[in-house]
Design a protein around this motif. Structure first.
Motif, PDB file in Angstrom:
ATOM      1  N   ARG A 245       0.835  -1.209   0.000  1.00 37.30           N
ATOM      2  CA  ARG A 245       0.000   0.000   0.000  1.00 37.30           C
ATOM      3  C   ARG A 245       0.873   1.264   0.000  1.00 37.30           C
ATOM      4  N   LYS A 246       1.905   1.239  -0.822  1.00 38.41           N
ATOM      5  CA  LYS A 246       2.837   2.367  -0.999  1.00 38.41           C
ATOM      6  C   LYS A 246       3.796   2.560   0.175  1.00 38.41           C
ATOM      7  N   ASN A 247       3.678   1.731   1.222  1.00 35.03           N
ATOM      8  CA  ASN A 247       4.654   1.769   2.302  1.00 35.03           C
ATOM      9  C   ASN A 247       5.831   0.876   1.924  1.00 35.03           C
ATOM     10  N   GLU A 248       7.015   1.479   1.754  1.00 37.62           N
ATOM     11  CA  GLU A 248       8.188   0.742   1.318  1.00 37.62           C
ATOM     12  C   GLU A 248       9.196   0.604   2.456  1.00 37.62           C
ATOM     13  N   GLY A 249       9.976  -0.485   2.399  1.00 39.90           N
ATOM     14  CA  GLY A 249      11.016  -0.661   3.393  1.00 39.90           C
ATOM     15  C   GLY A 249      11.765  -1.952   3.172  1.00 39.90           C
ATOM     16  N   VAL A 250      12.709  -2.211   4.076  1.00 41.00           N
ATOM     17  CA  VAL A 250      13.437  -3.484   4.076  1.00 41.00           C
ATOM     18  C   VAL A 250      13.423  -4.024   5.492  1.00 41.00           C
ATOM     19  N   VAL A 251      13.418  -5.355   5.593  1.00 44.51           N
ATOM     20  CA  VAL A 251      13.450  -6.033   6.884  1.00 44.51           C
ATOM     21  C   VAL A 251      14.582  -7.047   6.863  1.00 44.51           C
ATOM     22  N   GLU A 252      15.346  -7.081   7.934  1.00 47.14           N
ATOM     23  CA  GLU A 252      16.449  -8.027   8.063  1.00 47.14           C
ATOM     24  C   GLU A 252      15.938  -9.236   8.858  1.00 47.14           C
ATOM     25  N   PRO A 253      15.919 -10.447   8.254  1.00 48.02           N
ATOM     26  CA  PRO A 253      15.464 -11.623   9.000  1.00 48.02           C
ATOM     27  C   PRO A 253      16.373 -11.926  10.192  1.00 48.02           C
ATOM     28  N   ILE A 254      15.816 -12.570  11.197  1.00 46.54           N
ATOM     29  CA  ILE A 254      16.635 -12.992  12.338  1.00 46.54           C
ATOM     30  C   ILE A 254      17.646 -14.041  11.883  1.00 46.54           C
ATOM     31  N   LYS A 255      18.762 -14.095  12.566  1.00 47.93           N
ATOM     32  CA  LYS A 255      19.803 -15.056  12.222  1.00 47.93           C
ATOM     33  C   LYS A 255      19.584 -16.357  13.002  1.00 47.93           C
ATOM     34  N   VAL A 256      19.631 -17.459  12.286  1.00 47.66           N
ATOM     35  CA  VAL A 256      19.428 -18.778  12.888  1.00 47.66           C
ATOM     36  C   VAL A 256      20.487 -19.731  12.340  1.00 47.66           C
ATOM     37  N   GLY A 271       3.219 -16.806   6.644  1.00 51.87           N
ATOM     38  CA  GLY A 271       3.231 -15.857   7.753  1.00 51.87           C
ATOM     39  C   GLY A 271       2.662 -14.508   7.352  1.00 51.87           C
ATOM     40  N   PHE A 272       2.993 -14.074   6.134  1.00 50.91           N
ATOM     41  CA  PHE A 272       2.476 -12.802   5.621  1.00 50.91           C
ATOM     42  C   PHE A 272       0.957 -12.849   5.465  1.00 50.91           C
ATOM     43  N   ILE A 273       0.453 -13.903   4.825  1.00 51.19           N
ATOM     44  CA  ILE A 273      -0.995 -14.004   4.593  1.00 51.19           C
ATOM     45  C   ILE A 273      -1.747 -14.154   5.920  1.00 51.19           C
ATOM     46  N   HIS A 274      -1.181 -14.936   6.838  1.00 53.40           N
ATOM     47  CA  HIS A 274      -1.795 -15.086   8.158  1.00 53.40           C
ATOM     48  C   HIS A 274      -1.968 -13.730   8.835  1.00 53.40           C
ATOM     49  N   GLN A 275      -0.936 -12.888   8.755  1.00 53.07           N
ATOM     50  CA  GLN A 275      -1.026 -11.574   9.362  1.00 53.07           C
ATOM     51  C   GLN A 275      -2.039 -10.679   8.646  1.00 53.07           C
ATOM     52  N   LEU A 276      -2.135 -10.809   7.318  1.00 55.64           N
ATOM     53  CA  LEU A 276      -3.170 -10.068   6.586  1.00 55.64           C
ATOM     54  C   LEU A 276      -4.556 -10.450   7.095  1.00 55.64           C
ATOM     55  N   CYS A 277      -4.747 -11.740   7.329  1.00 57.39           N
ATOM     56  CA  CYS A 277      -6.046 -12.221   7.830  1.00 57.39           C
ATOM     57  C   CYS A 277      -6.310 -11.706   9.248  1.00 57.39           C
ATOM     58  N   CYS A 278      -5.259 -11.603  10.049  1.00 58.96           N
ATOM     59  CA  CYS A 278      -5.419 -11.138  11.433  1.00 58.96           C
ATOM     60  C   CYS A 278      -5.682  -9.635  11.498  1.00 58.96           C
ATOM     61  N   TYR A 279      -4.898  -8.868  10.756  1.00 57.51           N
ATOM     62  CA  TYR A 279      -4.991  -7.407  10.815  1.00 57.51           C
ATOM     63  C   TYR A 279      -6.076  -6.845   9.914  1.00 57.51           C
ATOM     64  N   GLY A 280      -6.257  -7.481   8.729  1.00 56.19           N
ATOM     65  CA  GLY A 280      -7.099  -6.909   7.687  1.00 56.19           C
ATOM     66  C   GLY A 280      -6.247  -6.091   6.729  1.00 56.19           C
ATOM     67  N   ILE A 281      -6.546  -6.195   5.444  1.00 54.93           N
ATOM     68  CA  ILE A 281      -5.721  -5.553   4.421  1.00 54.93           C
ATOM     69  C   ILE A 281      -5.642  -4.042   4.604  1.00 54.93           C
ATOM     70  N   GLU A 282      -6.702  -3.417   5.088  1.00 58.89           N
ATOM     71  CA  GLU A 282      -6.707  -1.958   5.231  1.00 58.89           C
ATOM     72  C   GLU A 282      -5.587  -1.477   6.142  1.00 58.89           C
ATOM     73  N   GLN A 283      -5.156  -2.347   7.071  1.00 60.15           N
ATOM     74  CA  GLN A 283      -4.101  -1.937   8.005  1.00 60.15           C
ATOM     75  C   GLN A 283      -2.736  -1.804   7.337  1.00 60.15           C
ATOM     76  N   LEU A 284      -2.603  -2.287   6.089  1.00 64.33           N
ATOM     77  CA  LEU A 284      -1.348  -2.107   5.370  1.00 64.33           C
ATOM     78  C   LEU A 284      -1.067  -0.635   5.077  1.00 64.33           C
ATOM     79  N   SER A 285      -2.088   0.194   5.170  1.00 64.31           N
ATOM     80  CA  SER A 285      -1.882   1.628   4.961  1.00 64.31           C
ATOM     81  C   SER A 285      -1.095   2.255   6.108  1.00 64.31           C
ATOM     82  N   ASN A 286      -1.027   1.572   7.240  1.00 66.87           N
ATOM     83  CA  ASN A 286      -0.231   2.010   8.377  1.00 66.87           C
ATOM     84  C   ASN A 286       1.193   1.492   8.203  1.00 66.87           C
TER      85      ASN A 286
END
Length: 324
Positions: A245-256, A271-286
């Motif tokens: 939703r136009k929010n751009e960034g990078v995330v560094e995965p944890i080291k294992v 994990g991504f889709i699960h979180q979409l289901c939990c939060y709702g797609i509209e929350q991607l604007s945050n």
């Protein structure tokens, strides 16, 4: 985790198979002396990971009417994945893929043994047997591109896309480029490009992003695909580029400590889709929520590399929450 009597939120359509993983790391296929079978197949991996995380999922695919196919279907059922979309093939067997491993855990697909790529049950997925009632219930359809390699399965992909559009499902595409599945890899690019018009969320490995778009920057890819809501570009254990939703960034995965990278990208996507289901797609604007969702997805993917196998290695919510 069973999801009985809860509406299906995510349909995963495509291949389910056995990854025959080399027991000896750092060996070529001719040097490997023994193999261990692990259930896999990218869409099936996503369906299982979602069910384990608590998001009700269904798997649509085709297996051979053989002990291997039955074993895979029983596994899906035991995890809580809806299996009403499973088809059985009387002639073609359930697919096996041989996978070698480096000493660092990275895998290389090493062929199908004695059979050609198009001589397995998943190549014959039948569009007329797709369970339309699932599409009336679900919120997301998850696809890969391997089925585009086979005439009958390709027709099923495009029929599923029609059903998804008719029922207002969000469409998630994981490119999952595997040249060895194609009898003619040169046919892949135009067929994959036909999917862009349908896709709401696109997940790519870095090398796939460079191949298809000549960039690994998620924001640039979003700009190229005007109607898309989100792009994720992963790069093994290196940083993930995202645009949601136009929010751009990078995330560094944890080291294992990595044992096997098979299915890590599928777990990340789940994990991504699960979180979409939990939060709702509209929350991607945050912007903070968008970043948190990607961090969670990275944690799911990273934990999956700490054990062998794709489905067997997937973490449960308690393991994720301990790190996230």
């Amino acid at each position: 985790m069973a999801t009985a009597n809860r509406p299906i939120k995510v349909i995963c359509l495509g291949e389910i198979l056995f990854d025959c993983l080399a027991d000896q790391a750092g060996k070529t296929i001719s040097e490997v002396t023994s193999w261990t079978d692990y259930p896999g197949g990218a869409p099936a991996n996503v369906a299982c990971a979602l069910a384990k995380l608590g998001t009700p999922s269904a798997f649509i695919g085709r297996v051979g009417k053989d002990p291997q196919g039955e074993q895979l279907v029983q596994l899906l059922e035991s995890i809580g994945v809806d299996i009403s979309g499973i088809q059985y093939d009387e002639q073609a067997p359930t697919r096996k893929v041989y996978v070698t491993r480096s000493k660092q855990g990275d895998r290389t697909f090493a062929g199908f043994g004695e059979r050609q790529a198009d001589r397995f049950a998943d190549a014959y997925l039948n569009k007329d047997l797709l369970p339309t009632e699932l599409f009336q219930e679900a919120e997301y359809l998850v696809l890969g591109t391997l089925e585009l390699a086979y005439h009958q399965a390709k027709a099923a992909i495009f029929r599923a896309l029609e059903l998804a559009v008719e029922n207002n499902l969000k469409i998630v595409l994981d490119v999952n480029w595997r040249p060895m599945f194609w009898l003619d890899p040169d046919r892949a690019l135009p067929l994959i490009q036909e999917l862009w018009q349908y896709v709401d969320f696109l997940k790519l490995a870095q090398e796939e992003a460079r191949w298809l778009f000549n960039t690994a920057d998620a924001g640039e890819i979003c700009d190229r695909l005007a109607s898309i809501e989100g792009v994720l570009v992963s790069n093994g254990d290196a940083q993930v580029s995202y645009c949601l939703r136009k929010n751009e960034g990078v995330v560094e995965p944890i080291k294992v400590i990595v044992k096997d990278t098979t299915g890590a990208g599928d777990a990340f996507l789940a994990g991504f889709i699960h979180q979409l289901c939990c939060y709702g797609i509209e929350q991607l604007s945050n912007s903070q929520t968008a970043e948190d969702i990607v961090k969670y997805a990275c944690t799911v993917g990273s934990l999956t590399t700490t054990k062998l196998g794709a489905i067997a290695a997937q973490p449960d919510p308690d393991e994720i929450n301990a790190l996230y």
